[in-house]
Design an enzyme around this catalytic site. Structure first.
Site, short mmCIF file in Angstrom:
data_model
loop_
_atom_site.label_atom_id
_atom_site.label_comp_id
_atom_site.label_asym_id
_atom_site.label_seq_id
_atom_site.Cartn_x
_atom_site.Cartn_y
_atom_site.Cartn_z
N HIS A 90 66.36 36.37 -9.33
CA HIS A 90 67.48 35.45 -9.56
C HIS A 90 67.42 34.22 -8.66
CE1 HIS A 90 69.57 37.69 -6.21
NE2 HIS A 90 70.02 36.48 -5.96
N ASP A 126 64.79 42.69 -10.39
CA ASP A 126 65.15 41.50 -9.63
C ASP A 126 64.13 41.18 -8.54
OD1 ASP A 126 66.64 39.26 -9.15
OD2 ASP A 126 68.09 40.25 -7.84
N SER A 130 69.59 36.39 -0.14
CA SER A 130 68.92 36.98 -1.29
C SER A 130 67.42 36.75 -1.22
CB SER A 130 69.46 36.37 -2.59
OG SER A 130 70.77 36.79 -2.83
#
Length: 466
Positions: free
Chosen positions: A121, A151, A225
């Protein structure tokens, strides 16, 4: 004279008592002795035992120093065309223009020649990716491959020198309560370190993709992230991927993709160009007190097999409905997340030793994992299969399941309209693949109506209720 003798005797006795008390308490390994040779053995004394949270027992400096130089800042640039609908309505043109969007996250260098792992992402739909090292040097990055389900994305930069990198650890060996560091690039800062403990393993957040997270209480914010979750030796045990928060910022819970899953995905991308998924070939659910009572069994932990997929490795090995899976190889299985997390580290044709409870007895069965692309399921008289690379390219999709055959007599009249269609959503939940759809449908009652969104062979979106 008698009075003086009495006072002298009292003073002498008081001194003797004081000296004796001092010797007992402060010397001869007494209660206040500095070097006691014996440990008090009364049970009540153990309630005050120290657990070892002092700085002498845990030193984060070496782990932090190892990791901060291997964590990078990831900037992605994407462009999209926007138009003005009012101008388009009145003047026949929309004044379309290119709008640039910039996103940011973190990444982890995993090899000295510049391979970097991050979240999918973080780089999704990026037209340009720029990597900034901790020493402020910047490089253009190439996207090598992605896995949207887990992911994970793999990038590559070409640096002038050999780069520091983080070595993978075995995430299956991570223990709840173990100290960990989260290293990332939140809010466009240079590498930032936060500390915490592993709060839980194999955490299932029902994301329809990843179903086996490492949960930690180390402070993680949106910019983290793709960053590193490392142990106190500086070894990579996870890729930070999400937080649980009502505000969008850290609120006590953060989650990481286990390193064993991330490493397997990366190796697949580098060796095969895509992710090789192995399938056990069973459907069912995890046990608890309520479900065990409904099923009439005493076991309250494990994965209950409700259905065995035709032609799968599980069927060929002899797994049956009613079996309770409690172990895969040496890994205990108490939940669905335990099962899916371990299988996600395996490839088609890998052998897995499955320990089950059948008829009150423990039995071990060897299962050869099937290939994900060969996996199909039946739903309300429609046989479904995963879409292949051709369908993904043709319809520009990275998820969906295809209607392979119609067996329901009531739907036979619509066979020409349905056959080959690709199901995108079931009750507003993405139909990522057969595994996801099977799990979703297991929670639906037989007589429950379901809303389906699909795309036909002409690229038209259809919505039906069955």
């Amino acid at each position: 004279m008698n009075r003086f003798s009495s006072l002298f005797l009292v003073s002498l006795l008081s001194g003797a008592v004081t000296l004796t008390t001092y010797k007992l308490l402060f010397e001869f390994n007494g209660y206040f002795s500095k070097n006691p040779k014996e440990v008090v053995t009364k049970a009540s004394d153990f309630y005050g035992k120290r657990v070892g949270f002092s700085a002498e027992n845990v030193d984060f400096t070496e782990s932090a120093e190892k990791t901060i130089h291997t964590v990078v800042h990831v900037k992605n640039v994407s462009r999209r065309t926007i138009s003005n609908p009012i101008l388009e309505f009145f003047y026949g043109y929309g004044g379309s223009q290119q709008q640039e969007q910039i996103g940011a996250g973190s990444g982890v260098i995993i090899s000295e020649d510049g391979y970097i792992v991050t979240n999918n992402h973080v780089v999704k739909e990026a037209t340009e990716i720029e990597i900034t090292l901790n020493n402020k040097k910047s490089y253009k990055a190439k996207l090598i491959g992605t896995d949207s389900k887990m992911d994970i994305a793999l990038l590559k930069i070409n640096a002038e020198e050999k780069l520091p990198y983080t070595a993978f650890a075995n995430s299956d060996s991570v223990k709840v309560g173990e100290w960990v560091l989260a290293v990332g690039n939140p809010y466009n800062l240079t590498s930032t370190v936060t500390a915490g403990i592993v709060s839980a393993k194999a955490r299932n957040l029902d994301t329809k993709g990843i179903q086996s997270f490492i949960q930690t209480d180390a402070a993680v914010n949106p910019g983290n992230s793709g960053g590193a979750l490392v142990n106190t030796r500086g070894e990579l045990i996870g890729i930070n991927t999400m937080i649980s928060s009502p505000t969008g910022s850290y609120a006590g819970y953060s989650f990481a993709v286990p390193s064993n899953i991330a490493r397997k995905i990366i190796e697949d991308i580098m060796e095969y160009g895509n992710v090789q998924r192995g399938i056990l070939g069973v459907e069912g659910g995890e046990l608890n007190s309520k479900s065990s009572k409904e099923l009439g069994i005493s076991q309250t932990e494990g994965f209950y097999v409700n259905k065995v997929t035709k032609n799968s490795g599980a069927e060929k090995a002899g797994l049956q409905k009613g079996d309770v899976i409690i172990k895969l190889d040496n890994q205990s299985v108490a939940t669905f997340a335990d099962l899916s997390g371990y299988i996600n580290t395996k490839r088609p044709n890998d052998k897995v030793e499955v320990t089950i409870i059948r008829g009150g007895k423990n039995t071990m069965i060897s299962v050869i994992l099937s290939k994900n692309e060969n996996f199909n399921t039946e739903f309300k008289g429609m046989e479904l299969e995963n879409i292949d690379a051709t369908d993904k390219k043709r319809f520009r999709l990275n998820y969906g399941v295809k209607i392979k055959a119609i067996t329901n007599e009531n739907l036979k009249v619509y066979e020409r309209e349905l056959l080959g269609n690709i199901i995108l959503n079931i009750d507003n939940v993405k139909a990522i693949d057969i595994e996801t759809v099977s799990k979703l449908l297991n929670n639906k009652a037989e007589n429950q109506s379901i809303r389906i969104e699909m795309i036909n062979q002409n690229g038209e979106v259809l919505r039906i209720i069955i």
